[in-house]
Enzyme design. Structure first.
Site, short mmCIF file in Angstrom:
data_model
loop_
_atom_site.label_atom_id
_atom_site.label_comp_id
_atom_site.label_asym_id
_atom_site.label_seq_id
_atom_site.Cartn_x
_atom_site.Cartn_y
_atom_site.Cartn_z
N ARG A 1 0.83 -1.21 0.00
CA ARG A 1 0.00 0.00 0.00
C ARG A 1 0.87 1.27 0.00
O ARG A 1 0.63 2.19 -0.78
CB ARG A 1 -0.91 -0.01 1.24
CG ARG A 1 -1.91 1.12 1.28
CD ARG A 1 -2.59 1.18 2.63
NE ARG A 1 -1.64 1.54 3.66
CZ ARG A 1 -1.70 1.16 4.94
NH1 ARG A 1 -2.68 0.38 5.34
NH2 ARG A 1 -0.80 1.54 5.81
N ASN B 1 -6.72 -0.76 1.97
CA ASN B 1 -6.79 -2.21 2.23
C ASN B 1 -8.21 -2.51 2.67
O ASN B 1 -8.63 -2.05 3.73
CB ASN B 1 -5.85 -2.61 3.36
CG ASN B 1 -4.39 -2.53 3.00
OD1 ASN B 1 -3.71 -1.58 3.40
ND2 ASN B 1 -3.91 -3.48 2.24
#
Ligand code: MN
Length: 248
Positions: free
Chosen positions: A21, A39
């Site tokens: 991420r 996420n």
């Protein structure tokens, strides 16, 4: 910036964890893309990216063939409208603490405090927060408080305070914080014991003691018709109500 394209991407595979991420945030910023990555609870990464077509294509190539941070099994793309984001950020990441203290003073009110750059930005909310998106609650901007004050509960000169709710929050919206507050429209997500989900603070009058409206956003945590300050009057620290603190 010549924005020409916006996409939503769903990335599947072994893509959990912060490293991939964060790499997506870094790559997107290098490409001067705007948007967000998150996420999600279903184990996928969701991305909104907007910017120049060639930069979007470079990000998609990065998602399909990432450095050894993740094993990607599929990337689903959809074209969406450009939303006008002014940053590229990771969503679902805590920005710090929030607290709501119920305060008996000259006038009874609730103090909403959000941690921003190490201090607690504060608003006095006479009627307290609501989980009903149809309810707009006046919130008067007051002086910053220290984080040490967040746990204060007890009697004061001529009144008292309880910790009515507390937890962490995420900054949201299309404009980075604290600029969003400076501009007078700030979106955030609360993870409290009583308050959950998205909220907005919208400034309606600037200047000294600026006036804002605190509004619950429409989401799964919205409770139309509810009045959480009536339904849940107790301190999340002691279980006592403010009346019990004042009376005893
Ligand atoms: Mn107060």
């Amino acid at each position: 910036m010549a924005v020409t394209e916006a996409i939503r991407a769903v990335v599947r595979g072994d893509v959990n964890g912060a490293d991939f991420r964060d790499a997506i945030v870094k790559r997107s910023r290098q490409l001067t893309l705007m948007g967000w990555v998150r996420n999600d609870e279903d184990g996928v990464l969701r991305i909104h990216a907007e910017g120049e077509r060639r930069a979007v294509a470079e990000l998609v190539a990065f998602l399909r063939d990432p450095p050894s941070l993740a094993r990607v099994t599929g990337v689903e793309l959809s074209q969406v409208k450009v939303e006008g984001h002014e940053q590229f950020v990771a969503r679902g990441v805590s920005a710090g603490a929030f607290v709501v203290q119920e305060h008996a003073a000259t006038a009874h009110h609730f103090d909403l405090r959000l941690e921003v750059e190490g201090v607690m930005r504060s608003w006095a909310v006479p009627k307290g927060p609501s989980l009903d998106p149809a309810v707009k609650r006046l919130a008067v901007e007051v002086e910053d408080h220290s984080k040490e004050h967040n746990s204060f509960e007890g009697r004061t000169d001529g009144g008292g305070v309880i910790v009515w709710d507390r937890g962490t929050y995420e900054q949201g919206g299309r404009v980075p914080w604290p600029e969003a507050l400076t501009r007078g429209h700030a979106v955030f997500v609360l993870h409290g014991e009583k308050l959950h989900g998205g909220f907005a603070l919208q400034r309606t009058r600037a200047g000294d003691k600026a006036q804002w409206l605190l509004i619950k956003r429409q989401d799964d945590e919205a409770r139309p018709g509810s009045d959480v300050v009536v339904e849940r009057p107790e301190s999340v620290v002691s279980g006592r109500t403010l009346d019990e603190i004042l009376g005893g």
